[in-house]
Write a protein that holds these residues in place. Structure first.
Motif, PDB file in Angstrom:
ATOM      1  N   ARG A 104       0.831  -1.203   0.000  1.00 37.68           N
ATOM      2  CA  ARG A 104       0.000   0.000   0.000  1.00 37.68           C
ATOM      3  C   ARG A 104       0.867   1.256   0.000  1.00 37.68           C
ATOM      4  N   SER A 105       0.448   2.237  -0.773  1.00 37.11           N
ATOM      5  CA  SER A 105       1.159   3.512  -0.821  1.00 37.11           C
ATOM      6  C   SER A 105       0.487   4.501   0.138  1.00 37.11           C
ATOM      7  N   ASP A 106       1.135   5.647   0.336  1.00 36.00           N
ATOM      8  CA  ASP A 106       0.523   6.712   1.133  1.00 36.00           C
ATOM      9  C   ASP A 106      -0.830   7.092   0.524  1.00 36.00           C
ATOM     10  N   ALA A 107      -0.863   7.179  -0.814  1.00 34.79           N
ATOM     11  CA  ALA A 107      -2.099   7.566  -1.498  1.00 34.79           C
ATOM     12  C   ALA A 107      -3.221   6.570  -1.211  1.00 34.79           C
ATOM     13  N   ASP A 108      -2.908   5.274  -1.249  1.00 38.98           N
ATOM     14  CA  ASP A 108      -3.923   4.256  -0.968  1.00 38.98           C
ATOM     15  C   ASP A 108      -4.497   4.440   0.432  1.00 38.98           C
ATOM     16  N   ASP A 109      -3.615   4.708   1.396  1.00 37.54           N
ATOM     17  CA  ASP A 109      -4.075   4.887   2.771  1.00 37.54           C
ATOM     18  C   ASP A 109      -4.891   6.162   2.945  1.00 37.54           C
ATOM     19  N   VAL A 110      -4.449   7.255   2.327  1.00 35.84           N
ATOM     20  CA  VAL A 110      -5.172   8.526   2.430  1.00 35.84           C
ATOM     21  C   VAL A 110      -6.544   8.408   1.768  1.00 35.84           C
ATOM     22  N   GLU A 111      -6.597   7.742   0.612  1.00 35.21           N
ATOM     23  CA  GLU A 111      -7.840   7.649  -0.147  1.00 35.21           C
ATOM     24  C   GLU A 111      -8.850   6.675   0.457  1.00 35.21           C
ATOM     25  N   GLN A 112      -8.552   6.109   1.604  1.00 30.52           N
ATOM     26  CA  GLN A 112      -9.529   5.293   2.322  1.00 30.52           C
ATOM     27  C   GLN A 112     -10.553   6.169   3.039  1.00 30.52           C
ATOM     28  N   HIS A 113     -10.272   7.468   3.130  1.00 33.09           N
ATOM     29  CA  HIS A 113     -11.102   8.405   3.893  1.00 33.09           C
ATOM     30  C   HIS A 113     -11.742   9.447   2.977  1.00 33.09           C
ATOM     31  N   VAL A 114     -12.897   9.949   3.381  1.00 32.53           N
ATOM     32  CA  VAL A 114     -13.531  11.083   2.701  1.00 32.53           C
ATOM     33  C   VAL A 114     -12.736  12.327   3.082  1.00 32.53           C
ATOM     34  N   CYS A 115     -12.516  13.235   2.143  1.00 29.23           N
ATOM     35  CA  CYS A 115     -11.806  14.474   2.453  1.00 29.23           C
ATOM     36  C   CYS A 115     -12.785  15.479   3.053  1.00 29.23           C
ATOM     37  N   PRO A 116     -12.511  15.952   4.283  1.00 25.50           N
ATOM     38  CA  PRO A 116     -13.409  16.920   4.898  1.00 25.50           C
ATOM     39  C   PRO A 116     -13.377  18.295   4.235  1.00 25.50           C
TER      40      PRO A 116
ATOM     41  N   ALA B 167     -13.959  14.800  -1.461  1.00 29.53           N
ATOM     42  CA  ALA B 167     -13.577  13.700  -2.347  1.00 29.53           C
ATOM     43  C   ALA B 167     -13.874  12.396  -1.616  1.00 29.53           C
ATOM     44  N   GLN B 168     -14.518  11.493  -2.283  1.00 30.20           N
ATOM     45  CA  GLN B 168     -14.929  10.230  -1.683  1.00 30.20           C
ATOM     46  C   GLN B 168     -13.784   9.223  -1.679  1.00 30.20           C
ATOM     47  N   PRO B 169     -13.891   8.177  -0.856  1.00 30.07           N
ATOM     48  CA  PRO B 169     -12.847   7.146  -0.840  1.00 30.07           C
ATOM     49  C   PRO B 169     -12.580   6.615  -2.245  1.00 30.07           C
ATOM     50  N   GLY B 170     -11.300   6.454  -2.543  1.00 29.25           N
ATOM     51  CA  GLY B 170     -10.903   5.964  -3.862  1.00 29.25           C
ATOM     52  C   GLY B 170     -10.552   7.066  -4.838  1.00 29.25           C
ATOM     53  N   SER B 171     -10.770   8.317  -4.454  1.00 31.14           N
ATOM     54  CA  SER B 171     -10.486   9.450  -5.337  1.00 31.14           C
ATOM     55  C   SER B 171      -9.503  10.413  -4.681  1.00 31.14           C
ATOM     56  N   PRO B 172      -8.666  11.074  -5.495  1.00 28.60           N
ATOM     57  CA  PRO B 172      -7.758  12.081  -4.940  1.00 28.60           C
ATOM     58  C   PRO B 172      -8.513  13.355  -4.577  1.00 28.60           C
ATOM     59  N   CYS B 173      -7.853  14.231  -3.843  1.00 28.19           N
ATOM     60  CA  CYS B 173      -8.452  15.527  -3.506  1.00 28.19           C
ATOM     61  C   CYS B 173      -8.526  16.398  -4.760  1.00 28.19           C
TER      62      CYS B 173
ATOM     63  N   ALA C  92      -5.844  17.952  -7.095  1.00 25.93           N
ATOM     64  CA  ALA C  92      -4.901  18.735  -6.290  1.00 25.93           C
ATOM     65  C   ALA C  92      -3.497  18.131  -6.376  1.00 25.93           C
ATOM     66  N   SER C  93      -2.494  18.965  -6.248  1.00 25.99           N
ATOM     67  CA  SER C  93      -1.104  18.489  -6.323  1.00 25.99           C
ATOM     68  C   SER C  93      -0.702  17.740  -5.063  1.00 25.99           C
ATOM     69  N   ALA C  94      -1.439  17.948  -3.971  1.00 26.72           N
ATOM     70  CA  ALA C  94      -1.183  17.247  -2.708  1.00 26.72           C
ATOM     71  C   ALA C  94      -2.518  17.021  -2.006  1.00 26.72           C
ATOM     72  N   TYR C  95      -2.564  15.992  -1.175  1.00 29.43           N
ATOM     73  CA  TYR C  95      -3.772  15.716  -0.407  1.00 29.43           C
ATOM     74  C   TYR C  95      -3.964  16.799   0.651  1.00 29.43           C
ATOM     75  N   HIS C  96      -5.212  17.127   0.947  1.00 32.04           N
ATOM     76  CA  HIS C  96      -5.495  18.127   1.968  1.00 32.04           C
ATOM     77  C   HIS C  96      -5.067  17.604   3.341  1.00 32.04           C
ATOM     78  N   THR C  97      -4.521  18.488   4.157  1.00 31.38           N
ATOM     79  CA  THR C  97      -3.980  18.127   5.469  1.00 31.38           C
ATOM     80  C   THR C  97      -5.004  17.413   6.337  1.00 31.38           C
ATOM     81  N   ARG C  98      -6.220  17.913   6.373  1.00 30.02           N
ATOM     82  CA  ARG C  98      -7.246  17.303   7.226  1.00 30.02           C
ATOM     83  C   ARG C  98      -7.560  15.875   6.786  1.00 30.02           C
ATOM     84  N   ARG C  99      -7.290  15.541   5.531  1.00 32.42           N
ATOM     85  CA  ARG C  99      -7.535  14.176   5.058  1.00 32.42           C
ATOM     86  C   ARG C  99      -6.361  13.262   5.393  1.00 32.42           C
ATOM     87  N   PHE C 100      -5.127  13.681   5.083  1.00 34.19           N
ATOM     88  CA  PHE C 100      -4.024  12.748   5.310  1.00 34.19           C
ATOM     89  C   PHE C 100      -3.677  12.578   6.781  1.00 34.19           C
ATOM     90  N   THR C 101      -4.088  13.522   7.632  1.00 35.81           N
ATOM     91  CA  THR C 101      -3.824  13.333   9.064  1.00 35.81           C
ATOM     92  C   THR C 101      -4.766  12.302   9.700  1.00 35.81           C
TER      93      THR C 101
END
Length: 105
Positions: A12-24, A28-34, A42-51
């Motif tokens: 699993r990559s960082d992206a796979d783990d981050v994309e398990q969550h909805v972005c507040p 963005a729903q699980p399985g999709s980037p921000c 987005a060029s980077a995942y939103h902080t509230r999502r990856f934390t």
């Protein structure tokens, strides 16, 4: 036996783990980037999502991988067929409830 569709925990990559969550922030729903305010990936995942991922909590930035298409127009990468099926079933139920179901013949 491991499901071939699901990567093992070590793959699993960082992206796979981050994309398990909805972005507040961008919803963005699980399985999709921000997505950005302009509607692009987005060029980077939103902080509230990856934390939400414990091992990434202290990271300052988690970049969106190239295979997710940063900078390109955003689109849902999850299961769009499932979404359209749910819409169709909801509409069919609405038609049946209101009695406007068109029957052939």
């Amino acid at each position: 036996m491991t499901d071939p569709q699901q990567p093992s925990p070590t793959d699993r990559s960082d992206a796979d783990d981050v994309e398990q969550h909805v972005c507040p922030k961008c919803d963005a729903q699980p399985g999709s980037p921000c997505r950005s305010r302009g509607g692009a990936v987005a060029s980077a995942y939103h902080t509230r999502r990856f934390t939400m991922v414990p091992r990434l909590k202290k990271a300052l930035r988690v970049p969106t991988p190239a295979d997710r298409g940063p900078g390109r127009p955003w689109r849902h990468l999850g299961d769009p067929a499932g979404h359209h099926l749910a819409q169709a079933l909801t509409y069919a139920a609405y038609q049946a409830w209101t009695g406007i179901l068109v029957r052939p013949g």
